[in-house]
Design a protein around this motif. Structure first.
Motif, PDB file in Angstrom:
ATOM      1  N   LYS A   4      25.782  51.354 -61.160  1.00 47.74           N
ATOM      2  CA  LYS A   4      25.795  52.080 -62.429  1.00 47.74           C
ATOM      3  C   LYS A   4      26.965  51.652 -63.316  1.00 47.74           C
ATOM      4  CE  LYS A   4      23.470  56.189 -60.600  1.00 47.74           C
ATOM      5  NZ  LYS A   4      23.570  57.663 -60.370  1.00 47.74           N
ATOM      6  N   ILE A   5      27.689  50.631 -62.870  1.00 52.58           N
ATOM      7  CA  ILE A   5      28.812  50.109 -63.653  1.00 52.58           C
ATOM      8  C   ILE A   5      28.492  48.678 -64.056  1.00 52.58           C
ATOM      9  CG2 ILE A   5      31.282  49.581 -63.676  1.00 52.58           C
ATOM     10  CD1 ILE A   5      31.612  51.651 -61.431  1.00 52.58           C
ATOM     11  N   THR A   6      28.524  48.404 -65.342  1.00 50.83           N
ATOM     12  CA  THR A   6      28.301  47.046 -65.832  1.00 50.83           C
ATOM     13  C   THR A   6      29.636  46.308 -65.828  1.00 50.83           C
ATOM     14  OG1 THR A   6      26.483  47.767 -67.252  1.00 50.83           O
ATOM     15  CG2 THR A   6      27.484  45.626 -67.744  1.00 50.83           C
ATOM     16  N   VAL A   7      29.735  45.289 -64.997  1.00 47.58           N
ATOM     17  CA  VAL A   7      30.988  44.533 -64.891  1.00 47.58           C
ATOM     18  C   VAL A   7      30.896  43.290 -65.764  1.00 47.58           C
ATOM     19  CG1 VAL A   7      32.576  43.344 -63.354  1.00 47.58           C
ATOM     20  CG2 VAL A   7      31.370  45.391 -62.554  1.00 47.58           C
ATOM     21  N   GLU A   8      31.820  43.189 -66.697  1.00 44.36           N
ATOM     22  CA  GLU A   8      31.871  42.055 -67.617  1.00 44.36           C
ATOM     23  C   GLU A   8      33.026  41.139 -67.209  1.00 44.36           C
ATOM     24  OE1 GLU A   8      30.739  39.667 -70.788  1.00 44.36           O
ATOM     25  OE2 GLU A   8      29.763  41.542 -70.198  1.00 44.36           O
ATOM     26  N   PRO A   9      32.739  39.925 -66.690  1.00 47.07           N
ATOM     27  CA  PRO A   9      33.834  39.001 -66.355  1.00 47.07           C
ATOM     28  C   PRO A   9      34.587  38.599 -67.630  1.00 47.07           C
ATOM     29  CG  PRO A   9      31.766  38.325 -65.338  1.00 47.07           C
ATOM     30  CD  PRO A   9      31.420  39.367 -66.354  1.00 47.07           C
ATOM     31  N   VAL A  10      35.888  38.753 -67.613  1.00 44.08           N
ATOM     32  CA  VAL A  10      36.707  38.414 -68.776  1.00 44.08           C
ATOM     33  C   VAL A  10      37.879  37.555 -68.313  1.00 44.08           C
ATOM     34  CG1 VAL A  10      36.075  40.526 -70.008  1.00 44.08           C
ATOM     35  CG2 VAL A  10      38.125  40.510 -68.575  1.00 44.08           C
ATOM     36  N   GLY A  11      38.511  36.872 -69.230  1.00 49.83           N
ATOM     37  CA  GLY A  11      39.701  36.094 -68.921  1.00 49.83           C
ATOM     38  C   GLY A  11      40.939  36.958 -69.063  1.00 49.83           C
ATOM     39  N   PHE A  12      42.025  36.553 -68.435  1.00 48.50           N
ATOM     40  CA  PHE A  12      43.265  37.314 -68.561  1.00 48.50           C
ATOM     41  C   PHE A  12      43.708  37.459 -70.024  1.00 48.50           C
ATOM     42  CE2 PHE A  12      43.866  36.001 -64.034  1.00 48.50           C
ATOM     43  CZ  PHE A  12      43.956  37.273 -63.497  1.00 48.50           C
ATOM     44  N   PRO A  13      43.642  36.389 -70.835  1.00 49.25           N
ATOM     45  CA  PRO A  13      44.109  36.534 -72.221  1.00 49.25           C
ATOM     46  C   PRO A  13      43.212  37.436 -73.068  1.00 49.25           C
ATOM     47  CG  PRO A  13      44.045  34.218 -71.548  1.00 49.25           C
ATOM     48  CD  PRO A  13      43.293  34.994 -70.521  1.00 49.25           C
ATOM     49  N   THR A  14      41.932  37.568 -72.680  1.00 49.55           N
ATOM     50  CA  THR A  14      41.000  38.343 -73.505  1.00 49.55           C
ATOM     51  C   THR A  14      40.764  39.750 -72.968  1.00 49.55           C
ATOM     52  OG1 THR A  14      39.086  37.462 -72.273  1.00 49.55           O
ATOM     53  CG2 THR A  14      39.801  36.250 -74.238  1.00 49.55           C
ATOM     54  N   ARG A  15      41.307  40.085 -71.822  1.00 44.77           N
ATOM     55  CA  ARG A  15      41.038  41.369 -71.172  1.00 44.77           C
ATOM     56  C   ARG A  15      41.388  42.548 -72.084  1.00 44.77           C
ATOM     57  NH1 ARG A  15      43.961  42.164 -65.577  1.00 44.77           N
ATOM     58  NH2 ARG A  15      45.666  41.345 -66.844  1.00 44.77           N
ATOM     59  N   GLU A  16      42.645  42.701 -72.440  1.00 42.30           N
ATOM     60  CA  GLU A  16      43.047  43.834 -73.279  1.00 42.30           C
ATOM     61  C   GLU A  16      42.496  43.749 -74.695  1.00 42.30           C
ATOM     62  OE1 GLU A  16      45.582  43.748 -69.765  1.00 42.30           O
ATOM     63  OE2 GLU A  16      45.353  42.230 -71.336  1.00 42.30           O
ATOM     64  N   PRO A  17      42.451  42.565 -75.330  1.00 38.55           N
ATOM     65  CA  PRO A  17      41.835  42.500 -76.665  1.00 38.55           C
ATOM     66  C   PRO A  17      40.383  42.988 -76.685  1.00 38.55           C
ATOM     67  CG  PRO A  17      43.155  40.545 -76.302  1.00 38.55           C
ATOM     68  CD  PRO A  17      43.133  41.290 -74.995  1.00 38.55           C
ATOM     69  N   MET A  18      39.628  42.695 -75.639  1.00 38.66           N
ATOM     70  CA  MET A  18      38.235  43.156 -75.602  1.00 38.66           C
ATOM     71  C   MET A  18      38.156  44.674 -75.525  1.00 38.66           C
ATOM     72  SD  MET A  18      36.179  40.318 -73.326  1.00 38.66           S
ATOM     73  CE  MET A  18      34.592  41.118 -73.612  1.00 38.66           C
ATOM     74  N   LEU A  19      39.081  45.290 -74.785  1.00 35.36           N
ATOM     75  CA  LEU A  19      39.098  46.747 -74.726  1.00 35.36           C
ATOM     76  C   LEU A  19      39.565  47.322 -76.061  1.00 35.36           C
ATOM     77  CD1 LEU A  19      38.768  49.394 -73.237  1.00 35.36           C
ATOM     78  CD2 LEU A  19      41.021  49.055 -72.189  1.00 35.36           C
ATOM     79  N   ALA A  20      40.558  46.690 -76.669  1.00 34.78           N
ATOM     80  CA  ALA A  20      41.054  47.158 -77.968  1.00 34.78           C
ATOM     81  C   ALA A  20      39.968  47.069 -79.035  1.00 34.78           C
ATOM     82  CB  ALA A  20      42.273  46.331 -78.385  1.00 34.78           C
ATOM     83  N   GLU A  21      39.102  46.065 -78.906  1.00 39.97           N
ATOM     84  CA  GLU A  21      38.015  45.876 -79.883  1.00 39.97           C
ATOM     85  C   GLU A  21      36.774  46.679 -79.540  1.00 39.97           C
ATOM     86  OE1 GLU A  21      37.435  41.671 -79.836  1.00 39.97           O
ATOM     87  OE2 GLU A  21      39.496  41.246 -80.517  1.00 39.97           O
ATOM     88  N   GLY A  22      36.797  47.389 -78.415  1.00 36.12           N
ATOM     89  CA  GLY A  22      35.658  48.215 -78.028  1.00 36.12           C
ATOM     90  C   GLY A  22      34.512  47.456 -77.392  1.00 36.12           C
ATOM     91  N   LYS A  23      34.765  46.233 -76.955  1.00 36.80           N
ATOM     92  CA  LYS A  23      33.704  45.431 -76.346  1.00 36.80           C
ATOM     93  C   LYS A  23      33.486  45.800 -74.870  1.00 36.80           C
ATOM     94  CE  LYS A  23      34.346  41.534 -79.495  1.00 36.80           C
ATOM     95  NZ  LYS A  23      34.739  40.106 -79.630  1.00 36.80           N
ATOM     96  N   VAL A  24      34.489  46.418 -74.268  1.00 30.34           N
ATOM     97  CA  VAL A  24      34.357  47.000 -72.934  1.00 30.34           C
ATOM     98  C   VAL A  24      34.981  48.389 -73.001  1.00 30.34           C
ATOM     99  CG1 VAL A  24      34.389  44.782 -71.719  1.00 30.34           C
ATOM    100  CG2 VAL A  24      36.542  45.999 -72.138  1.00 30.34           C
TER     101      VAL A  24
END
Length: 336
Positions: A157-177
């Motif tokens: 029930k959890i969608t896991v999105e593989p991300v890179g270390f440099p993009t991890r927090e930016p993706m959360l800040a942008e609401g993508k995860v």
């Protein structure tokens, strides 16, 4: 007569000079960059704690525990700092490697899930039905199956999105995860720097939710340690003093780091150090028992939890991984 007096007066100076020259050079490798949590080691240099043990310590940045452990095992560095869970697996795969943990620093590991309340993440159960960003090599992600099992989470029930270390927090800040795995004191502050309001962040420290694992520890090359026990004990004594100094004045600790990493920011590293001290280093167990040691029952449970995601070649034992033989007197390890 005058010459004799001069020689007698000079004798103590010669003795002091000889003692100063007798300092032993010790190379110490970190697992990561020069950031706030590394402050105790630099304070141990700047405040003379290593020198008081007749040690001249040089500190090198690392590229992760999988980089630091082999450096110590091969003898390239006699002492290092690394994740003990990585050490457990390394020793299972290399049982003859001369490397062992001798002082626990992160009584609680910083493995965490950091999410945003505005995206529905306020508690562990909220992770179901959400999108989790996780770098595949991330240490926190490696422990997530244990965390999920201990909290009855349905991974399907959890969608896991593989991300890179440099993009991890930016993706959360942008609401993508909706959340990310990471180290509590790093991901949290990275998100704040990206403009995410602090009251919108939820930090789920895995150690507070059923994960018994320990975190980073001082590790030694056992061949070196057996030949130089006084050096190891002296080193650990100085580190304990450095931890106390960092707790007493975190800003001075952060400044000691920035003196070696001018590209950093004192205010940011002060906060990072404070988070590490509060959540990972100066725990209730440490307050009661002092720095450095481990609880054998908890360690046994931690090994059982590692086995959830890792197939051991042979049954692991605490004695093969950690020893308290080099820890200094308990009075040095107590933090008031």
């Amino acid at each position: 007569m005058l010459n004799k007096i001069t020689r007698l007066l000079a004798a103590p100076l010669l003795t002091i000079s000889t003692m100063a020259m007798a300092e032993t050079d010790v190379a110490f490798t970190l697992d990561w960059k020069f950031e706030g949590p590394a402050a105790p080691y630099f304070l141990a240099i700047d405040n003379g704690h290593f020198a008081a043990e007749d040690l001249n310590v040089s500190i090198t940045a690392g590229q992760g525990s999988l980089d630091a452990i082999p450096k110590v095992a091969t003898g390239a560095y006699p002492i290092g700092f690394a994740d003990i869970n990585s050490l457990v697996k390394f020793l299972d795969q290399n049982p003859e490697a001369p490397v062992k943990a001798v002082m626990m620093i992160y009584d609680k590991p910083p493995f965490a899930v950091v999410g945003r309340k505005s995206q529905g993440i306020s508690s562990v159960s909220d992770l179901e039905g959400s999108v989790l960003g996780a770098p595949p090599p991330d240490g926190a992600w490696a422990q997530f199956p244990v965390f999920a099992l201990e909290n009855d989470l349905d991974m399907d029930k959890i969608t896991v999105e593989p991300v890179g270390f440099p993009t991890r927090e930016p993706m959360l800040a942008e609401g993508k995860v909706d959340s990310v795995t990471g180290f509590s004191f790093s991901s949290y502050l990275n998100l704040v720097r990206l403009g995410v309001p602090e009251d919108d962040l939820t930090t789920l420290l895995m150690a507070d939710h059923g994960v018994a694992l320990y975190g980073n520890a001082i590790i030694v090359n056992t061949d070196y340690a057996e030949s130089n026990p006084e050096i190891i004990t002296g080193f650990l004594s100085a580190v304990a003093m450095g931890v106390k100094d960092a707790a007493a004045d975190p800003e001075a600790g952060a400044q000691a780091v920035i003196d070696r990493n001018p590209a950093g920011d004192v205010a940011l590293e002060t906060r990072r150090l404070n988070l590490a001290l509060r959540d990972n280093i100066l725990t209730d167990y440490v307050s009661e028992n002092g720095l450095g040691n481990v609880d054998s029952a908890r360690f046994a449970k931690a090994l059982e939890q590692i086995a959830i995601t890792y197939d051991f070649n042979s049954s692991p034992s605490m004695e093969a991984i950690f020893t308290d033989a080099y820890l200094p007197d308990s009075s040095v390890l107590m933090v008031k």
